[in-house]
Design a protein around this motif. Structure first.
Motif, PDB file in Angstrom:
ATOM      1  N   VAL A   1      43.738  45.292  53.096  1.00 54.37           N
ATOM      2  CA  VAL A   1      42.381  45.687  53.460  1.00 54.37           C
ATOM      3  C   VAL A   1      41.456  44.474  53.379  1.00 54.37           C
ATOM      4  CG1 VAL A   1      42.666  48.051  52.628  1.00 54.37           C
ATOM      5  CG2 VAL A   1      41.720  46.316  51.100  1.00 54.37           C
ATOM      6  N   ILE A   2      40.299  44.581  54.020  1.00 50.95           N
ATOM      7  CA  ILE A   2      39.274  43.547  53.910  1.00 50.95           C
ATOM      8  C   ILE A   2      38.322  44.022  52.810  1.00 50.95           C
ATOM      9  CG2 ILE A   2      37.497  42.253  55.153  1.00 50.95           C
ATOM     10  CD1 ILE A   2      39.023  42.988  57.759  1.00 50.95           C
ATOM     11  N   ALA A   3      38.308  43.263  51.706  1.00 47.73           N
ATOM     12  CA  ALA A   3      37.638  43.751  50.497  1.00 47.73           C
ATOM     13  C   ALA A   3      36.307  43.042  50.286  1.00 47.73           C
ATOM     14  CB  ALA A   3      38.555  43.541  49.293  1.00 47.73           C
ATOM     15  N   PHE A   4      35.204  43.750  50.578  1.00 45.03           N
ATOM     16  CA  PHE A   4      33.864  43.206  50.338  1.00 45.03           C
ATOM     17  C   PHE A   4      33.263  43.782  49.054  1.00 45.03           C
ATOM     18  CE2 PHE A   4      33.400  42.789  55.191  1.00 45.03           C
ATOM     19  CZ  PHE A   4      33.668  41.435  55.161  1.00 45.03           C
ATOM     20  N   HIS A   5      34.026  44.633  48.337  1.00 48.68           N
ATOM     21  CA  HIS A   5      33.423  45.436  47.276  1.00 48.68           C
ATOM     22  C   HIS A   5      33.507  44.798  45.894  1.00 48.68           C
ATOM     23  CE1 HIS A   5      37.670  46.102  46.827  1.00 48.68           C
ATOM     24  NE2 HIS A   5      37.457  46.606  45.634  1.00 48.68           N
ATOM     25  N   SER A   6      34.461  43.870  45.709  1.00 51.49           N
ATOM     26  CA  SER A   6      34.807  43.462  44.344  1.00 51.49           C
ATOM     27  C   SER A   6      33.697  42.675  43.660  1.00 51.49           C
ATOM     28  CB  SER A   6      36.073  42.619  44.371  1.00 51.49           C
ATOM     29  OG  SER A   6      36.329  42.083  43.096  1.00 51.49           O
ATOM     30  N   GLY A   7      33.698  42.685  42.336  1.00 56.40           N
ATOM     31  CA  GLY A   7      32.739  41.905  41.578  1.00 56.40           C
ATOM     32  C   GLY A   7      33.334  40.589  41.108  1.00 56.40           C
ATOM     33  N   TYR A   8      34.616  40.360  41.419  1.00 59.70           N
ATOM     34  CA  TYR A   8      35.307  39.178  40.893  1.00 59.70           C
ATOM     35  C   TYR A   8      35.668  38.216  42.015  1.00 59.70           C
ATOM     36  CZ  TYR A   8      35.722  41.741  36.549  1.00 59.70           C
ATOM     37  OH  TYR A   8      35.434  42.417  35.405  1.00 59.70           O
ATOM     38  N   PRO A   9      35.728  36.916  41.702  1.00 64.55           N
ATOM     39  CA  PRO A   9      36.180  35.971  42.719  1.00 64.55           C
ATOM     40  C   PRO A   9      37.694  36.113  42.929  1.00 64.55           C
ATOM     41  CG  PRO A   9      35.249  34.807  40.804  1.00 64.55           C
ATOM     42  CD  PRO A   9      35.398  36.245  40.434  1.00 64.55           C
ATOM     43  N   ASP A  10      38.125  35.795  44.116  1.00 64.64           N
ATOM     44  CA  ASP A  10      39.538  35.858  44.438  1.00 64.64           C
ATOM     45  C   ASP A  10      40.315  34.781  43.666  1.00 64.64           C
ATOM     46  OD1 ASP A  10      41.785  36.782  45.933  1.00 64.64           O
ATOM     47  OD2 ASP A  10      41.664  34.923  47.107  1.00 64.64           O
ATOM     48  N   TRP A  11      41.587  35.065  43.494  1.00 62.65           N
ATOM     49  CA  TRP A  11      42.538  34.167  42.827  1.00 62.65           C
ATOM     50  C   TRP A  11      42.383  32.713  43.294  1.00 62.65           C
ATOM     51  CZ3 TRP A  11      47.635  36.302  40.779  1.00 62.65           C
ATOM     52  CH2 TRP A  11      48.452  35.287  40.288  1.00 62.65           C
ATOM     53  N   GLU A  12      42.243  32.510  44.630  1.00 63.27           N
ATOM     54  CA  GLU A  12      42.239  31.127  45.142  1.00 63.27           C
ATOM     55  C   GLU A  12      40.980  30.368  44.739  1.00 63.27           C
ATOM     56  OE1 GLU A  12      42.530  31.498  49.459  1.00 63.27           O
ATOM     57  OE2 GLU A  12      40.439  30.847  49.591  1.00 63.27           O
ATOM     58  N   LEU A  13      39.973  31.061  44.176  1.00 63.72           N
ATOM     59  CA  LEU A  13      38.767  30.373  43.696  1.00 63.72           C
ATOM     60  C   LEU A  13      38.850  30.078  42.196  1.00 63.72           C
ATOM     61  CD1 LEU A  13      36.083  32.432  45.659  1.00 63.72           C
ATOM     62  CD2 LEU A  13      36.933  30.144  46.203  1.00 63.72           C
ATOM     63  N   LEU A  14      39.977  30.421  41.578  1.00 63.37           N
ATOM     64  CA  LEU A  14      40.129  30.194  40.137  1.00 63.37           C
ATOM     65  C   LEU A  14      40.891  28.889  39.879  1.00 63.37           C
ATOM     66  CD1 LEU A  14      41.195  33.817  39.076  1.00 63.37           C
ATOM     67  CD2 LEU A  14      38.918  32.792  38.959  1.00 63.37           C
ATOM     68  N   PRO A  15      40.643  28.259  38.730  1.00 60.36           N
ATOM     69  CA  PRO A  15      41.330  26.998  38.411  1.00 60.36           C
ATOM     70  C   PRO A  15      42.747  27.280  37.888  1.00 60.36           C
ATOM     71  CG  PRO A  15      39.804  27.553  36.660  1.00 60.36           C
ATOM     72  CD  PRO A  15      39.669  28.634  37.696  1.00 60.36           C
ATOM     73  N   GLU A  16      43.612  27.756  38.775  1.00 61.76           N
ATOM     74  CA  GLU A  16      44.926  28.254  38.369  1.00 61.76           C
ATOM     75  C   GLU A  16      45.723  27.265  37.520  1.00 61.76           C
ATOM     76  OE1 GLU A  16      47.368  29.852  41.495  1.00 61.76           O
ATOM     77  OE2 GLU A  16      49.149  29.902  40.224  1.00 61.76           O
ATOM     78  N   ARG A  17      45.802  26.006  37.987  1.00 58.17           N
ATOM     79  CA  ARG A  17      46.623  25.022  37.286  1.00 58.17           C
ATOM     80  C   ARG A  17      46.088  24.802  35.858  1.00 58.17           C
ATOM     81  NH1 ARG A  17      46.575  19.942  36.690  1.00 58.17           N
ATOM     82  NH2 ARG A  17      44.577  19.754  37.764  1.00 58.17           N
ATOM     83  N   LEU A  18      44.763  24.679  35.764  1.00 62.44           N
ATOM     84  CA  LEU A  18      44.130  24.465  34.451  1.00 62.44           C
ATOM     85  C   LEU A  18      44.382  25.656  33.522  1.00 62.44           C
ATOM     86  CD1 LEU A  18      40.618  23.006  35.360  1.00 62.44           C
ATOM     87  CD2 LEU A  18      42.480  21.866  34.141  1.00 62.44           C
ATOM     88  N   VAL A  19      44.257  26.861  34.071  1.00 62.22           N
ATOM     89  CA  VAL A  19      44.421  28.071  33.260  1.00 62.22           C
ATOM     90  C   VAL A  19      45.851  28.165  32.730  1.00 62.22           C
ATOM     91  CG1 VAL A  19      44.536  30.602  33.393  1.00 62.22           C
ATOM     92  CG2 VAL A  19      42.554  29.386  34.323  1.00 62.22           C
ATOM     93  N   ARG A  20      46.815  27.963  33.605  1.00 62.15           N
ATOM     94  CA  ARG A  20      48.213  28.081  33.168  1.00 62.15           C
ATOM     95  C   ARG A  20      48.557  27.021  32.117  1.00 62.15           C
ATOM     96  NH1 ARG A  20      50.623  31.939  36.059  1.00 62.15           N
ATOM     97  NH2 ARG A  20      50.101  32.223  38.266  1.00 62.15           N
ATOM     98  N   ALA A  21      48.086  25.786  32.345  1.00 60.24           N
ATOM     99  CA  ALA A  21      48.376  24.715  31.385  1.00 60.24           C
ATOM    100  C   ALA A  21      47.714  25.006  30.046  1.00 60.24           C
ATOM    101  CB  ALA A  21      47.899  23.373  31.942  1.00 60.24           C
ATOM    102  N   ALA A  22      46.475  25.494  30.083  1.00 63.12           N
ATOM    103  CA  ALA A  22      45.740  25.774  28.839  1.00 63.12           C
ATOM    104  C   ALA A  22      46.426  26.896  28.062  1.00 63.12           C
ATOM    105  CB  ALA A  22      44.294  26.143  29.145  1.00 63.12           C
ATOM    106  N   LEU A  23      46.859  27.934  28.770  1.00 62.06           N
ATOM    107  CA  LEU A  23      47.524  29.052  28.093  1.00 62.06           C
ATOM    108  C   LEU A  23      48.860  28.597  27.500  1.00 62.06           C
ATOM    109  CD1 LEU A  23      46.732  31.974  30.566  1.00 62.06           C
ATOM    110  CD2 LEU A  23      45.952  31.787  28.192  1.00 62.06           C
ATOM    111  N   ALA A  24      49.575  27.757  28.239  1.00 61.40           N
ATOM    112  CA  ALA A  24      50.865  27.272  27.730  1.00 61.40           C
ATOM    113  C   ALA A  24      50.648  26.443  26.464  1.00 61.40           C
ATOM    114  CB  ALA A  24      51.572  26.448  28.803  1.00 61.40           C
TER     115      ALA A  24
END
Lengths: 470, 470
Positions: B105-128
């Motif tokens: 679906v085309i989602a205009f409703h959410s209150g959160y940014p999409d995954w691709e706008l998150l600092p994925e590499r930083l988050v995974r490294a920090a959690l590890a």
């Protein structure tokens, strides 16, 4: 030609500084000379005045900067007194059980098991896996990760006898720790000014959550076999309460475990009074001589609201618990949780589920049982030998604590200070009573660090009691 | 010799089953024959009767077992109706902004940014890293990890002008998400029945937390430059309120940013009324054309209670936010948090701190700014072209949303269903109004998944509006 005086320049610079970020560089002396059409000496004088006021600092060869560290001022927040009005609940000091201490003391006060009793390897591996998974970057549904809801439902369902409908995954709400569950239950199912029955003594966190929710607490005395059924029935009748909060297995602080018969009696009384039993199964993973069977397993009528936590047995960093409830009560809890915190970190939920579904988790629990047994027995024996004045009326069949009755007239505050000066931290029993304590008690945790020091700790406690009774 | 009848045997077995765990194996036919001194046929008859009742099942060649899956029963939780009394706050359905949807679906409703706008590499490294550290197995102090408290204090202090005392690390309370902060602030600083001023429209989560706390909400209209100072002053005077909740930078849903002048006016009014401004700086990391400067940076008198979240910009799994307050207000918030949840997972705190102190975090924020800009502009242009009936009165300088005014008389429910059947999810503006909506609005999130579909989404919305206005 307008020659600004040094005080004029200082005043203008003060205005500029007020709008500047700490660490900002001031315009150079040369440009200040040009801007204010003043002599370098006049500009220097202005800068010196500002330096004396602590507003700027010069770093030779670099420049002059707005000071990052400002002169300390005494703040006056007196105006807040009227804005905040008097508190709805009287302020309470932080619990002794939450106190962080250094490694060089003998710590009998804590409410948490020591690091060496935690499944460290499992926890680290689960967190590392979760960090690589989708859970690290996504938002779980508000009631919880469906797989974790299923696990909690299945855990309780495994003790459900035939003829009773076991809980469904949808009856489970995942919580960021069971304290949040207590707050939600008291707030959403009881409400301000309404009566709530509680065992006495009982968990200080529950007493705190009840105070925060503004409910009216009515203590019901509870012994090693559970609450006196007649007292409980009377309390329901007198108060019109619709809820009874209890810890039927290895109650904190006493370690009491209700007999099966007592459980049935309480269930009957609760049902007869159209009420809820909130069963706080905090020590489900801490059985020593017995294996706890939740009362909730024998209820499918929505009378038992069940709380189970993984924080203490898995890791204090994996703050995950669950409440299991049915009917409108479940809806009210869900609505309260949504307003309070929306959802629980999916990463922590995934890691918790990972830990408890590993075969090694069962191995860990078996080893934990043995460790708790030897720790409990060592502390009990040490107290008998070195601190016989601390009377342990009942050796608990599970949990993390011994509950010691001290001689009448013991000054707990004095005793605590006396022990602490000798390097032993104890928790006065006072906090575990919803009303006045019925005597001087200590709660002694046998799951703390360094059991090798238990004997020495008991010796110091015994000596302090000796001095205290003189 | 006593020959039990089959119904007697069945009755005894029923009692046995009632106390047994699902999946338990029944005694063998041979031993039942011996125990009840009955013929094998009689025992078989008893077992058949129990099978017909759904209590047991036989697995040929293995044995007979207590049934794990029981016949479904209809439960009656009607008794809870009286026990729970009527709810203190009317039930609200879950927000459209929290809805989970599928990828098609085309989602205009959410209150959160999409995954691709998150600092994925930083988050995974920090959690590890956090999984390998002490934070994985220990409990942080109740107000938060000291290093993270310092970071939050420093972030706000960096915008503090000279002459104003910046916040100290001890003024910071770490939260499991800013929703928890809103709940604590409204509960601990306002309280049931007391008035609270709120911008209108404003964040639905704040409206929800206010309802849960039982406070009396008084809406203050707010435009692209912030609330009208005269209206605000009048609302304070009329209501006797001591708190104003607002989002001065990139307000959710309108994207409004207060001018510096407006911020000062509001601060003056708040001060004059001996009141608190709750500044919800939810979009601090989502500036596009401007860089937000919190109003709290210019306050050291304890009048501004500041909320900052990392959940939306770092990861929804790293549920970490902070409130910065001073004086007795800070004490009340701390006490409420202790009763509500005791502490926030140290693992999440350590990971959050790790992410935001990496140099790559700043790089990420710069790239995020560009991505948000192109997404915002793409959605705005698409709407102008394909859905001109959705009027965007104001292009926000930051945040995640466009706020669209629809033609008078638009039926939002019908429109929502119409869009959804064509694969577009929108959020009706209704939830963002503390009182009646002032017209038909939509909140359109431009930070959702797949910006490539924005044009198509706008086209579908335009067609639905066309049909809707006929």
């Amino acid at each position: 030609m307008n020659h600004d005086s040094s005080s004029n320049i200082a005043k203008r610079l003060q205005e500029w500084i007020a709008g500047a970020t700490p660490g900002s560089r001031l315009p150079s002396t040369r440009s200040l000379v040009a801007e204010h059409r003043a002599s370098p000496v006049t500009v220097q004088k202005a800068l010196q005045a500002l330096t004396a006021q602590g507003l700027i600092e010069s770093r030779p060869g670099v420049g002059t900067f707005v000071r990052a560290v400002r002169t300390a001022r005494l703040s006056d927040y007196g105006w807040q007194t009227a804005a905040l009005r008097s508190p709805q609940t009287p302020p309470r000091s932080a619990s002794a059980a939450m106190r962080s201490t250094t490694n060089d003391v003998i710590a009998f006060h804590s409410g948490y098991p020591d690091w060496e009793l935690l499944p460290e390897r499992l926890v680290r591996a689960a967190l590392a896996r979760a960090a690589r998974s989708g859970a690290a970057l996504s938002r779980p549904p508000a009631p919880g990760l469906p797989e974790l809801q299923s696990w909690f439902a299945h855990e309780l369902g495994a003790s459900t006898p035939a003829g009773i409908t076991p809980p469904a995954p949808g009856d489970v709400v995942v919580l960021p720790g069971s304290q949040s569950g207590l707050s939600s239950i008291f707030r959403a199912l009881v409400g301000p000014g309404q009566p709530l029955l509680m065992e006495s003594p009982t968990y200080w966190g529950a007493i705190l959550a009840a105070a925060q929710a503004g409910v009216r607490v009515i203590p019901v005395p509870s012994g090693p076999d559970g609450p006196d059924p007649e007292e409980l029935a009377r309390a329901f009748e007198e108060s019109g309460a619709r809820m009874f909060y209890a810890q039927p297995n290895y109650a904190n602080p006493t370690g009491a475990q209700w007999t099966a018969r007592r459980g049935e009696q309480v269930q009957d009384i609760v049902r007869t009074n159209g009420a809820f039993l909130v069963e706080d199964d905090w020590a489900h993973d801490f059985g020593i001589n017995t294996t706890p069977v939740p009362i909730a397993a024998r209820d499918d009528s929505g009378h038992v609201v069940y709380l189970r936590s993984l924080t203490k047995s898995v890791s204090p960093a994996i703050r995950v618990a669950a409440v299991i409830a049915r009917g409108p009560a479940l809806e009210r809890i869900l609505a309260d949780r949504a307003a309070e915190s929306m959802y629980v970190s999916g990463l922590l939920q995934a890691a918790a589920l990972d830990v408890v579904t590993q075969p090694a988790w069962q191995t860990h629990l078996r080893s934990l049982r043995h460790q708790l047994q030897s720790r409990r027995d060592l502390l009990a024996a040490s107290l008998r030998e070195y601190a016989p004045q601390a009377h342990i009326g009942h050796i608990p069949k599970g949990g993390l604590n011994l509950w010691a009755r001290l001689p009448d007239g013991t000054d707990l505050e004095l005793l605590g200070r006396d022990c602490e000066s000798a390097g032993v931290i104890v928790a006065a029993g006072t906090e575990w009573f919803p009303a006045e304590p019925t005597g001087p008690f200590l709660r002694l945790n046998f799951a703390g660090p360094n059991p090798g020091a238990f004997r020495e700790g008991a010796r110091i406690l015994g000596q302090a009691l000796e001095r205290n009774s003189r």
